[in-house]
Structures are given as structure tokens and as C-alpha cells.
Design a protein around this motif. Structure first.
Motif, PDB file in Angstrom:
ATOM      1  N   GLN A   1       0.830  -1.210   0.000  1.00  0.00           N
ATOM      2  CA  GLN A   1       0.000   0.000   0.000  1.00  0.00           C
ATOM      3  C   GLN A   1       0.862   1.257   0.000  1.00  0.00           C
ATOM      4  OE1 GLN A   1      -0.382  -2.583   2.043  1.00  0.00           O
ATOM      5  NE2 GLN A   1      -2.558  -3.134   2.261  1.00  0.00           N
ATOM      6  N   TRP A   2       1.983   1.226   0.724  1.00  0.00           N
ATOM      7  CA  TRP A   2       2.879   2.376   0.739  1.00  0.00           C
ATOM      8  C   TRP A   2       3.441   2.651  -0.653  1.00  0.00           C
ATOM      9  CZ3 TRP A   2       5.341   0.070   5.683  1.00  0.00           C
ATOM     10  CH2 TRP A   2       4.667   0.561   6.815  1.00  0.00           C
ATOM     11  N   HIS A   3       3.814   1.579  -1.342  1.00  0.00           N
ATOM     12  CA  HIS A   3       4.346   1.741  -2.699  1.00  0.00           C
ATOM     13  C   HIS A   3       3.299   2.360  -3.605  1.00  0.00           C
ATOM     14  CE1 HIS A   3       4.929   0.335  -6.892  1.00  0.00           C
ATOM     15  NE2 HIS A   3       6.199   0.647  -6.655  1.00  0.00           N
ATOM     16  N   ASP A   4       2.081   1.836  -3.552  1.00  0.00           N
ATOM     17  CA  ASP A   4       1.026   2.347  -4.422  1.00  0.00           C
ATOM     18  C   ASP A   4       0.703   3.806  -4.110  1.00  0.00           C
ATOM     19  OD1 ASP A   4       0.871  -0.122  -5.615  1.00  0.00           O
ATOM     20  OD2 ASP A   4      -0.924  -0.772  -4.536  1.00  0.00           O
ATOM     21  N   LEU A   5       0.681   4.138  -2.823  1.00  0.00           N
ATOM     22  CA  LEU A   5       0.387   5.520  -2.451  1.00  0.00           C
ATOM     23  C   LEU A   5       1.500   6.463  -2.911  1.00  0.00           C
ATOM     24  CD1 LEU A   5      -1.245   7.685  -1.012  1.00  0.00           C
ATOM     25  CD2 LEU A   5      -0.159   7.006   1.141  1.00  0.00           C
ATOM     26  N   ALA A   6       2.745   6.044  -2.736  1.00  0.00           N
ATOM     27  CA  ALA A   6       3.864   6.879  -3.177  1.00  0.00           C
ATOM     28  C   ALA A   6       3.805   7.118  -4.685  1.00  0.00           C
ATOM     29  CB  ALA A   6       5.189   6.232  -2.786  1.00  0.00           C
ATOM     30  N   GLN A   7       3.467   6.066  -5.419  1.00  0.00           N
ATOM     31  CA  GLN A   7       3.352   6.225  -6.873  1.00  0.00           C
ATOM     32  C   GLN A   7       2.235   7.199  -7.220  1.00  0.00           C
ATOM     33  OE1 GLN A   7       6.268   5.163  -7.659  1.00  0.00           O
ATOM     34  NE2 GLN A   7       5.719   3.765  -9.336  1.00  0.00           N
ATOM     35  N   GLN A   8       1.126   7.120  -6.501  1.00  0.00           N
ATOM     36  CA  GLN A   8       0.035   8.068  -6.754  1.00  0.00           C
ATOM     37  C   GLN A   8       0.484   9.502  -6.466  1.00  0.00           C
ATOM     38  OE1 GLN A   8      -4.092   7.279  -5.552  1.00  0.00           O
ATOM     39  NE2 GLN A   8      -4.057   9.190  -4.379  1.00  0.00           N
ATOM     40  N   LEU A   9       1.213   9.691  -5.378  1.00  0.00           N
ATOM     41  CA  LEU A   9       1.690  11.032  -5.057  1.00  0.00           C
ATOM     42  C   LEU A   9       2.615  11.557  -6.153  1.00  0.00           C
ATOM     43  CD1 LEU A   9       2.412  10.621  -1.221  1.00  0.00           C
ATOM     44  CD2 LEU A   9       0.402  11.653  -2.311  1.00  0.00           C
ATOM     45  N   ARG A  10       3.410  10.673  -6.727  1.00  0.00           N
ATOM     46  CA  ARG A  10       4.282  11.073  -7.841  1.00  0.00           C
ATOM     47  C   ARG A  10       3.456  11.410  -9.082  1.00  0.00           C
ATOM     48  NH1 ARG A  10       7.571   6.617  -5.483  1.00  0.00           N
ATOM     49  NH2 ARG A  10       9.439   7.632  -4.628  1.00  0.00           N
ATOM     50  N   VAL A  11       2.489  10.570  -9.371  1.00  0.00           N
ATOM     51  CA  VAL A  11       1.614  10.812 -10.522  1.00  0.00           C
ATOM     52  C   VAL A  11       0.945  12.180 -10.408  1.00  0.00           C
ATOM     53  CG1 VAL A  11      -0.588  10.124 -11.569  1.00  0.00           C
ATOM     54  CG2 VAL A  11       1.169   8.409 -11.135  1.00  0.00           C
ATOM     55  N   ASP A  12       0.392  12.461  -9.241  1.00  0.00           N
ATOM     56  CA  ASP A  12      -0.318  13.728  -9.066  1.00  0.00           C
ATOM     57  C   ASP A  12       0.631  14.919  -9.044  1.00  0.00           C
ATOM     58  OD1 ASP A  12      -2.826  12.643  -9.130  1.00  0.00           O
ATOM     59  OD2 ASP A  12      -3.007  12.428  -6.954  1.00  0.00           O
ATOM     60  N   SER A  13       1.851  14.715  -8.574  1.00  0.00           N
ATOM     61  CA  SER A  13       2.836  15.799  -8.617  1.00  0.00           C
ATOM     62  C   SER A  13       3.170  16.161 -10.062  1.00  0.00           C
ATOM     63  CB  SER A  13       4.109  15.389  -7.866  1.00  0.00           C
ATOM     64  OG  SER A  13       3.869  15.223  -6.481  1.00  0.00           O
ATOM     65  N   ILE A  14       3.245  15.143 -10.912  1.00  0.00           N
ATOM     66  CA  ILE A  14       3.512  15.386 -12.334  1.00  0.00           C
ATOM     67  C   ILE A  14       2.294  16.020 -12.998  1.00  0.00           C
ATOM     68  CG2 ILE A  14       3.858  14.255 -14.564  1.00  0.00           C
ATOM     69  CD1 ILE A  14       5.673  12.254 -13.139  1.00  0.00           C
ATOM     70  N   ARG A  15       1.126  15.441 -12.761  1.00  0.00           N
ATOM     71  CA  ARG A  15      -0.088  15.938 -13.426  1.00  0.00           C
ATOM     72  C   ARG A  15      -0.355  17.400 -13.098  1.00  0.00           C
ATOM     73  NH1 ARG A  15      -4.370  13.920 -11.112  1.00  0.00           N
ATOM     74  NH2 ARG A  15      -5.774  14.523 -12.795  1.00  0.00           N
ATOM     75  N   SER A  16      -0.252  17.753 -11.810  1.00  0.00           N
ATOM     76  CA  SER A  16      -0.592  19.115 -11.410  1.00  0.00           C
ATOM     77  C   SER A  16       0.389  20.134 -11.974  1.00  0.00           C
ATOM     78  CB  SER A  16      -0.641  19.216  -9.881  1.00  0.00           C
ATOM     79  OG  SER A  16       0.599  18.826  -9.303  1.00  0.00           O
ATOM     80  N   SER A  17       1.674  19.818 -11.948  1.00  0.00           N
ATOM     81  CA  SER A  17       2.665  20.772 -12.455  1.00  0.00           C
ATOM     82  C   SER A  17       2.683  20.817 -13.979  1.00  0.00           C
ATOM     83  CB  SER A  17       4.055  20.437 -11.902  1.00  0.00           C
ATOM     84  OG  SER A  17       4.394  19.084 -12.146  1.00  0.00           O
ATOM     85  N   SER A  18       2.492  19.685 -14.628  1.00  0.00           N
ATOM     86  CA  SER A  18       2.447  19.684 -16.089  1.00  0.00           C
ATOM     87  C   SER A  18       1.205  20.420 -16.594  1.00  0.00           C
ATOM     88  CB  SER A  18       2.454  18.251 -16.632  1.00  0.00           C
ATOM     89  OG  SER A  18       3.686  17.617 -16.365  1.00  0.00           O
TER      90      SER A  18
END
Length: 455
Positions: free
Chosen positions: A10-27
Motif C-alpha cells: 500500500q505504501w508503494h502504491d500511495l507513493a506512486q500516486q503522489l508522484r503521478v499527481d505531482s507530475i499531473r498538477s505541475s504539467s
């Protein structure tokens, strides 16, 4: 995702989501710091899903933990945390850095879960010291202060003022997380991935220091657990990480600081991360606790000192006497001094209310930061030093204004009246300096009676 059952997957999946959203929001807006956010995603995923104690429905809950992003440029990560906690929607996340959005490029308290404005590096940890001082010595509540630090800002002298004061005051409720991702804005940091250097310095300052792989959830979990068991000293977790973690063409690549992923590469980056984008974390709410242990405003009769015509009293003497009187009438008033209390006369407050007086020694940046941190917990701090020496803390004063911090700064020995001491002690710039700070009120009394009334 429940804190009681969360684990490595679950930690891995959550970290990946946080990365995804960091990219999406800034892009989405074409600006921001996604790679700086991605390096700390594992650290924050474990923290929010197991250790953070916070009621997002009640940000004023006195028992809440405090999470401060000293590396404020990692705001995409912070806002992605808010989305994962259910505090903001995906639609609001995608307003990042747009006009009128409260999700600014660096965090400000316009967002209710942000305690203080950060982004000018070297300030989050010193402010965290102030919040931790309030928690340990004023509130006497069990909340923790978690501060995410960048390795570039470890070159700031203010960070080491914070290290020294946190150790001196035995702030075992303070946990600093160092995101040691090696890369600054233009080049490698001075220490790169030499975690031993950071550990040795922290330990020399009297901190408990733990070195881990910042992308290994189990090591992160163990480090946080150890930090919570620490007594009598603050903890620094030195986490070796990589900027842009999880995307092959972003990971540990120099020259990408502050650059969003381009439209032509965004989908490829998201595909590599491969996580879903709909995880919700049930962040643990704090235990009810005992609540506030003080009352704001007047709690007693205020009897200000007065002087008759013909009496001679220096304005600094009147300040000390008035501050002492105010301390007796308001239990939310606290005082800090830069180790010149016998000159500023804040010693009068210290003698009568030692539990609400904090010696900051010759560290004006830390003094102003501690005042800001205490204001987070609704105290009304009076910070005193020679007026000339506040110039050293000017950026901290500027950022305090952005935070909307309710603080009072008292500078003694202003102007040319102390000619014998020479120009190094003369405050000649202070009025112009303070009047330039947005929202500030500058008061210059002419005599003792006016001083007491203005205090």
C-alpha cells in the motif's frame, strides 16, 4: 487505506500516486517542481498513512500534529497529500499555480492545513522549533512536529541555529526528515549523498540521527517508529533519495529542478509509474486530549505602569515594565530575547513568568522563527533584541508577514542615540525596513508613558 492495516504494498502504491499527481498538477499549468516532490514521495506516503495524527476536518484541533514542508517548492507533493487524504478534490489539485487558486507555487496558510508560508529555504525547521517549543513547554500536548527538509537548504546557517536550539530545549517532539536527493538547482549539493556528514553534524549538536534508504518503506517505517520512542532529544532522519524517482528519464538527472514534465513526455512518465489515481488515506485523527490550556485575550486586570512629568525612564525600561504587566493580564503572551534581555529589559517578564520566557541566544533568525511557530499555536509572542540586529532576520520577518503571523518585534537602542557604541549597533534602517513589510504596523514611542500604552 487504514493506518492500522497499511503495509509495504500500500505504501508503494500511495507513493506512486503522489508522484503521478505531482507530475499531473505541475504539467497541467506548465510550472512547478515535480522531481523535487517525487524524491520525497515514499517518505510522505509512510508518514501520512501510518504516523501522522491530524483531523483535516478540524485544522484548529490543538491535538493535531504539525507537518511543515521546509522545502516548500515540493508543494505538488503536499497538495497531492491533501487529495489523498480527501481534503481537496482532483479538480482543485489541477488548479495548482493558476490565478486565484489557493494552491500556490509554495505553500501559504491560505490553505487551512498549512501552518506557515515556506519556500524561502532555511525557514521551515526553525519555525518547527517554535511550534515544538509551544507543544512541549506551553501546550504540554503530545502532538508531533514533522518537518520535511531539503538537502540544499542545509547550507543555510538558520538550519543550524535550529539544530542547536532544538537540542538545547530537548525537543523530542520534533522530527526532521532530510530528503537527501543530492541535486540542487544548478549542481550537486556540497555533501551530495554523503549521509554520514549530516549524521555526524546532527549528533554533534545533540540530535538522535538515523540514516536510511528513503525509497525503502520498511526502513522509513522503522525510522519513524524509532523517532517516536526518542526521549530528551530531537530526531533527524537522513533519507537517501533520488530526484524524479520512478521515471527513468527523470530519475537523478541534473538540470531538471523546477521544470515540469513536458506534454510530449507526460504520458510516458505516468505509464512508468503505473499507479492508480484514486487511493484515499484514512489519516488517523488525534485522541481528544485535554484541549487548550490557556485563554486568549485578557484574563486579568491590566495595570500599565505610568510616569509623572519630570520622571526619567528610558523607553526600553518602560517596555520591560509594560511587558511584565501585560504578562500578568494575558496568559497567551510569551516573550523571547536574543540574549540581551538586560538591555531590552524583557528580563522583567522572564523573572515573573519564566515558563513563558524563551532565551534564543544570539540567533535572531531563530528568534523570529520561534515567535512565528508559537503564533501558530495562538500565543502572542514579543521578541526583543537591539533594533539593528533584526536586520539579520529580515527575510524571516518578510515570510512571517506572508504567513499572517501575529507577532511583536521590539527593537531597542534605535537610531544614533547610542553613538559611543559605534555604527554597528545603530538601527538606522529599521523604520524603512519594517514599513516595507506588507501588513506591518510600526510604532515608535517618544517617551515611557507612550511606550507602555503602545505595548
Amino acid at each position: 487505506m487504514n493506518q492500522d492495516t497499511v503495509g509495504t504494498e500500500q505504501w508503494h502504491d500511495l507513493a506512486q500516486q503522489l508522484r503521478v499527481d505531482s507530475i499531473r498538477s505541475s504539467s497541467g499549468v506548465g510550472s512547478g517542481h515535480p522531481t523535487s516532490s517525487m524524491s520525497a514521495a515514499d517518505l510522505i506516503a509512510v508518514l501520512m498513512s501510518k504516523y501522522l495524527s491530524y483531523d483535516f476536518d478540524d485544522p484548529e484541533n490543538p491535538n493535531n500534529d504539525h507537518l511543515i514542508f521546509s522545502k516548500g517548492h515540493a508543494s505538488p507533493l503536499l497538495y497531492s497529500v491533501y487529495k489523498a487524504a480527501g481534503a481537496i478534490s482532483d479538480e482543485e489539485l489541477m488548479t495548482f499555480r493558476t490565478f486565484h487558486s489557493r494552491l500556490q507555487g509554495h505553500p501559504t496558510p491560505q490553505v487551512p492545513w498549512v501552518d506557515v508560508a515556506t519556500g524561502s529555504l532555511g525557514q521551515g525547521l526553525p519555525i518547527g522549533v517554535g511550534v515544538a517549543l509551544a507543544g512541549k513547554y506551553l501546550d504540554k500536548l503530545p502532538y508531533r512536529v514533522w518537518v520535511l527538509c531539503g538537502d540544499s537548504e542545509m547550507a543555510e546557517g538558520s538550519m543550524w541555529e535550529a539544530f542547536q536550539h532544538a537540542s538545547y530545549y530537548k525537543l523530542d517532539n520534533l522530527i526532521a526528515i532530510l530528503d537527501m536527493n543530492r541535486l540542487g538547482q544548478t549542481r550537486e549539493t556540497m555533501d551530495g549523498w554523503n549521509g554520514d556528514h549530516y549524521v555526524a553534524r546532527a549528533e554533534a549538536f545533540g540530535w538522535n540521527a538515523i540514516q536510511i534508504d528513503g525509497h525503502d518503506p520498511e526502513q522509513i517505517d522503522e525510522a519513524y517508529s524509532e523517532a517516536l520512542e526518542q526521549a530528551g532529544a530531537p530526531t533527524l532522519i537522513v533519507a537517501k533519495t533520488k530526484k524524479g524517482r520512478g521515471v527513468s528519464f527523470l530519475e537523478d538527472v541534473d538540470g531538471l529542478h523546477g521544470k515540469p514534465v513536458g506534454a510530449d513526455q507526460e504520458q510516458a512518465a505516468l505509464d512508468e509509474l503505473g499507479s492508480t489515481d484514486d487511493l484515499l488515506v484514512e489519516v488517523r485523527k488525534p485522541d481528544p486530549g485535554s484541549g487548550e490550556n490557556f485563554t486568549a485575550g485578557l484574563t486579568g486586570k491590566l495595570e500599565l505602569p505610568t510616569w509623572e512629568v519630570g520622571d526619567e525612564e528610558a523607553t526600553r525600561g518602560a517596555y520591560g515594565a509594560a511587558l511584565k504587566a501585560l504578562g500578568g493580564a494575558r496568559e497567551d503572551v510569551v516573550a523571547l530575547d536574543g540574549e540581551v534581555s538586560n538591555s531590552t529589559k524583557s528580563e522583567e517578564f522572564a523573572e515573573d513568568y519564566p515558563g513563558r520566557y524563551f532565551e534564543m541566544f544570539i540567533a535572531e533568525q531563530q528568534m523570529v522563527s520561534a515567535a512565528v511557530g508559537m503564533s501558530v499555536r495562538h500565543r502572542v509572542p514579543f521578541a526583543s533584541s537591539f533594533a539593528a540586529f533584526f536586520t539579520r532576520a529580515y527575510d524571516f520577518i518578510r515570510m512571517a508577514a506572508i504567513s499572517g503571523a501575529n507577532i511583536r518585534l521590539s527593537g531597542s537602542h534605535a537610531g544614533v542615540s547610542i553613538g559611543e557604541d559605534g555604527p554597528s549597533q545603530m538601527a538606522l534602517e529599521d523604520l524603512a525596513m519594517m514599513r516595507a513589510v506588507h501588513g506591518s504596523t510600526v510604532l515608535q514611542p517618544c517617551d515611557a508613558n507612550q511606550t507602555a500604552r503602545l505595548v
